[in-house]
Design a protein around this motif. Structure first.
Motif, short mmCIF file in Angstrom:
data_model
loop_
_atom_site.label_atom_id
_atom_site.label_comp_id
_atom_site.label_asym_id
_atom_site.label_seq_id
_atom_site.Cartn_x
_atom_site.Cartn_y
_atom_site.Cartn_z
N ILE A 31 1.12 -77.12 15.43
CA ILE A 31 1.21 -75.79 14.80
C ILE A 31 -0.58 -75.56 13.91
O ILE A 31 -0.57 -73.75 14.20
CB ILE A 31 2.56 -74.74 13.51
N ARG A 32 -0.60 -76.04 14.03
CA ARG A 32 -2.23 -76.26 13.47
C ARG A 32 -3.09 -75.84 14.43
O ARG A 32 -4.69 -75.17 13.96
CB ARG A 32 -2.49 -77.68 12.56
N THR A 33 -2.73 -76.14 15.68
CA THR A 33 -4.07 -75.62 15.90
C THR A 33 -3.93 -74.22 16.37
O THR A 33 -3.00 -73.51 16.55
CB THR A 33 -3.66 -76.36 18.21
N PRO A 34 -5.22 -73.85 16.80
CA PRO A 34 -5.76 -71.76 16.88
C PRO A 34 -4.79 -71.20 18.14
O PRO A 34 -4.07 -72.08 18.92
CB PRO A 34 -7.00 -72.39 17.41
N LYS A 67 8.58 -72.86 15.15
CA LYS A 67 7.92 -73.10 14.16
C LYS A 67 7.31 -72.11 14.49
O LYS A 67 6.27 -71.46 13.84
CB LYS A 67 7.03 -73.93 14.46
N HIS A 92 6.52 -68.81 11.77
CA HIS A 92 5.12 -69.38 11.16
C HIS A 92 3.80 -68.25 12.13
O HIS A 92 3.09 -68.15 11.58
CB HIS A 92 4.71 -70.64 10.89
N SER A 103 -2.59 -68.88 14.47
CA SER A 103 -3.66 -68.36 13.72
C SER A 103 -5.01 -68.56 14.75
O SER A 103 -4.89 -69.23 15.30
CB SER A 103 -4.13 -69.31 12.73
N ILE A 121 -7.84 -69.00 14.58
CA ILE A 121 -8.61 -70.12 13.99
C ILE A 121 -8.28 -71.34 14.50
O ILE A 121 -7.46 -71.37 13.00
CB ILE A 121 -9.69 -69.38 13.89
N LYS A 139 -4.93 -76.34 7.26
CA LYS A 139 -3.64 -75.84 8.10
C LYS A 139 -2.55 -76.43 7.17
O LYS A 139 -2.96 -78.50 7.45
CB LYS A 139 -4.07 -75.39 9.22
N THR A 191 3.44 -75.30 8.49
CA THR A 191 3.58 -74.24 9.57
C THR A 191 2.44 -73.83 10.05
O THR A 191 2.16 -72.66 10.17
CB THR A 191 3.80 -73.65 7.83
N GLY A 192 1.41 -74.38 9.58
CA GLY A 192 0.24 -74.03 9.82
C GLY A 192 -0.45 -73.07 9.21
O GLY A 192 -1.88 -72.57 9.67
N PHE A 206 -2.79 -71.08 6.23
CA PHE A 206 -4.30 -71.72 6.09
C PHE A 206 -3.67 -72.03 4.57
O PHE A 206 -2.94 -71.42 4.10
CB PHE A 206 -5.04 -70.94 5.62
N TYR A 216 -12.07 -75.36 6.97
CA TYR A 216 -12.23 -74.56 7.02
C TYR A 216 -12.83 -73.53 5.90
O TYR A 216 -12.80 -73.73 4.86
CB TYR A 216 -11.29 -73.20 7.98
#
Lengths: 518, 246
Positions: free
Chosen positions: A151-154, A509, A513, A516, A518, B52, B56-57, B59, B193
């Motif tokens: 989920i953190r990968t853009p 997820k 959520h 994003s 980036i 992140k 949840t990803g 920020f 970031y």
């Protein structure tokens, strides 16, 4: 101004399926149709013709297509029930036994560009893993049901290269909304009743029942199997290839998950049967399953039995749709000011999900190489025809490859598939070359090859083919480097399986959520 | 293991908090979440970075404390080394309980397994603070804690607003950082970031006015300024490495 200097200002796309919307969208995005001086892109869709919805599997190219259309990956995944696809698992293709399977993953073999990894693998005494497991970490990810990213990968970025499985009906609606609301595509809902010719044989306009006459400078035929403009109007002949690829019927069914925690496979599963094979594609809300077979080698009743054996008893309560398949393509695709994209251009069995990728490649070439004037168009048309004739032929070769390497003997379907008379000369030539070495990039001439040499390697060595290096053993002295690459792949497998979430977990997820940018 | 319970005067009257040990919760953190209201204090001691959330990803806003996983260069000799103690550490071992939609009062909870919790012993050390007075009133210390939790709750909302604005104007960019320490040991920081200063410079006056009026502009510049704290942080790491070499 004479006819030949005429500027290309309006493109009319006939047909509102995925092919139509992808082409219209690509054109509109590239040529700024949402600005006053941009290209006019008009899409005419019949209110009465249902869309076929070919194939629910895509290629990684779909990511760049969606980016080019300015679509958010989160929106796409949420609205099209999309899930991740990391290649294909071919089960029971070699001998039909229960532990018979191999992978065609989407990540290139480790060290592929640096040394002949396939040759080293074939002649390696220390590496016992299957080819794809020895040189690629993706099989391990798929076997454990893991996603290609976190989920953190853009958006659109990958930890392991990926494509999608998607709900094609929902995708068409999603594209329509985006193309009309964001990209400036004009949507006309009307039935085309007549094609009107200009003096030079071009299509001047189409007449519609509800909205009168619609004229344009270029017409894109996305009318599906009916091939209204290229086939019916221009009578461009259809070249069947059923002498090479025998599949002529599909039985398709949508299978709900048993519960909301059931694993969603992150790869297409293709399981060989007595007269064809069964596809199994996991979406978010259901699986798409279907048996494609040759009616020459199996009755419909037998085929239904095979499908039932695969899906289980719950198939009794589900609707099985029968779809006839005509394998082949038009002898050319661009005639005068008309170009066909999608089923109107041709269709092949969905073994390697080639339908949508051909639509994407066509849409990209048409929009990026859109001729400025009519007199340039003939050059573009010639180049388009050469490019896509080559691509169709290459895809046919590659699909056939899966059949000729099989040892299955349970039906004449498999034996006849291995008959040299049914194997294109181009593929027979390649097989002769590969008797003594692994497929390499220079075996192919296109700068944008549909199936690169790596794909051929995965299928050849996945199916147990042996290239004989005995006279060229000196080619395989890079053993230290090769070993380091096998080791690197092992450590990447470890890393991937520790860090990646399950496919379903990530899809959930994304619903909550989103990614994003980036 | 944490043992999280809602705080009740009757049950927890005798508990005292060792405020220095409360700092040990930062021991293995290479980042600590911070809120907008404390950015100017943080900026004089640590680089402020965005990361992140792994679940949840989304920020988050953080003070960077170390270069390796679990490395906190601001926690040495069993105590916090900075002039300013971030709210997330000040609040330890207390936290705000589950916040349900309609609730206006949030329950205060305590982690009874925290090393900072001292259960009514005869000890009377300097750092021990009671939660309740002998007359069962909330102590001055605990009132401060509640204030601190209030700041964190408000801060979460502020952070969301800041991050939403940064995403809207595409002002975030990955921070790629390769550091070589004095002993030639190298490290690469991923997943961080920061503000994209080129994009910030390209905002039009209307956009800048919006950021100004929503009071986000100071935070943006504070984050940019704080990046200079990378160098003192490298120095801290060098000092640790030198100690190890000696």
């Amino acid at each position: 101004m004479n006819q030949q200097d005429k500027k290309i200002k309006t493109v009319v796309v006939v047909g509102g399926g995925i092919a139509g919307w992808l082409t219209a969208g690509r054109l509109a995005a590239h040529h700024k149709s949402n600005t006053p001086d941009g290209l006019n892109v008009v899409l005419v869709e019949s209110p009465n013709v249902p869309i076929i919805g070919v194939g629910e599997g895509t290629w990684p190219t779909m990511r760049s297509t969606l980016i080019a259309l300015g679509i958010s990956e989160t929106d796409f995944i949420r609205e099209c029930e999309a899930s991740f696809k990391q290649g294909a698992k071919f089960a029971k293709w070699v001998d039909g036994s229960n532990d018979d399977f191999y992978y065609h993953p989407l990540v290139l073999p480790q060290g592929f560009s640096k040394t002949d990894m396939a040759g080293h693998w074939l002649n390696n005494t220390v590496e016992s893993a299957s080819f794809s497991n020895a040189v690629c970490y993706q099989e391990a990810i798929c076997e454990q049901g893991l996603a290609p990213k976190t989920i953190r990968t853009p958006e659109y970025a990958a930890i392991a290269n990926y494509a999608y499985h998607l709900d094609s009906a929902k995708f068409a609606v999603f594209l329509q909304k985006h193309c009309t609301q964001q990209l400036g595509v004009k949507h006309i809902i009307a039935d085309v009743t007549q094609v009107n010719s200009a003096k030079n044989g071009d299509i001047a306009s189409v007449t519609t029942k509800q909205q009168g006459e619609i004229s344009g400078d270029l017409f894109v035929d996305c009318t599906g199997f009916s091939s209204l403009l290229l086939g019916e109007h221009y009578k461009v002949p259809f070249k069947p290839c059923d002498d090479v690829l025998f599949i002529d019927t599909a039985l398709a069914v949508q299978v709900p998950y048993d519960n909301e925690d059931e694993r969603i496979a992150s790869h297409t599963i293709s399981t060989a049967q007595e007269a064809g094979w069964i596809w199994d594609i996991g979406l978010q809300h259901r699986r798409g399953v279907g048996y494609v077979y040759s009616s020459k080698y199996s009755s419909e009743a037998q085929a239904r039995e095979k499908l039932k054996a695969y899906v289980g008893d719950k198939i009794e309560s589900l609707t099985v749709r029968k779809i006839p398949i005509k394998s082949g393509h038009r002898s050319h695709f661009w005639q005068n000011n008309c170009v066909a994209v999608g089923l109107s251009a041709g269709f092949l069995e969905p073994l390697e999900a080639s339908a949508l990728v051909l639509v994407e490649m066509s849409a990209q070439m048409i929009s990026e190489q859109l001729p400025h004037t009519r007199d340039i168009m003939d050059i573009t048309a010639k180049r388009f025809n050469e490019t896509f004739t080559y691509r169709w032929e290459k895809i046919i070769d590659f699909l056939k490859l899966h059949y000729i390497l099989s040892n299955r003997d349970d039906n004449a379907f498999w034996r006849d598939n291995r008959d040299p008379k049914t194997i294109p000369q181009s593929l027979q030539d390649l097989m002769k070359l590969w008797q003594y070495r692994a497929p390499a990039d220079h075996d192919f001439t296109s700068n944008n090859e549909v199936f690169p040499a790596a794909s051929y390697q995965y299928v050849l060595y996945g199916m147990g083919f042996k290239s004989d290096y005995s006279t060229t053993a000196y080619m395989l002295k890079d053993t230290v480097f090769a070993k380091s690459q096998f080791d690197k792949n092992k450590s990447m497998i470890n890393q991937a399986v520790t860090n990646l979430p399950s496919n379903r977990e990530l899809l959930n997820k994304i619903k909550h959520h989103g990614f994003s940018a980036i | 293991m944490e043992n999280l319970v809602a705080l009740e005067q009757s049950a927890h009257q005798h508990i005292k908090i060792d405020t220095q040990k409360a700092q040990s919760h930062a021991k293995n953190l290479n980042m600590i979440p911070v809120v907008m209201a404390e950015l100017s204090q943080i900026a004089v001691q640590q680089p402020i970075v965005f990361a992140k959330n792994s679940e949840t990803g989304e920020f988050t806003l953080n003070a960077l404390l170390g270069f390796e996983q679990h490395e906190n260069l601001f926690y040495q000799q069993s105590q916090w080394q900075g002039v300013y103690l971030p709210l997330q550490l000040q609040r330890q071992p207390f936290f705000v309980g589950d916040t349900h939609a309609q609730q206006t009062q949030y329950p205060v909870c305590i982690n009874l397994n925290s090393p900072a919790v001292v259960d009514n012993s005869a000890q009377s050390e300097n750092n021990l603070e009671p939660i309740y007075t002998q007359s069962a009133e909330e102590s001055g210390y605990f009132k401060q804690i509640k204030q601190c939790l209030g700041h964190l709750l408000q801060g979460e909302l502020d952070n969301k607003k800041l991050i939403a604005a940064l995403l809207k104007y595409e002002l975030l960019q990955p921070l790629s950082l390769e550091v070589t320490f004095e002993n030639n040991q190298k490290t690469k920081l991923n997943g961080l970031y920061t503000i994209n200063q080129d994009k910030l410079a390209q905002l039009n006056s209307e956009q800048i006015t919006i950021l100004h009026q929503s009071a986000l502009l100071p935070a943006i510049y504070t984050v940019i300024t704080s990046l200079g704290q990378i160098y003192p942080l490298i120095e801290r790491k060098n000092a640790v490495l030198n100690l190890a070499d000696d």
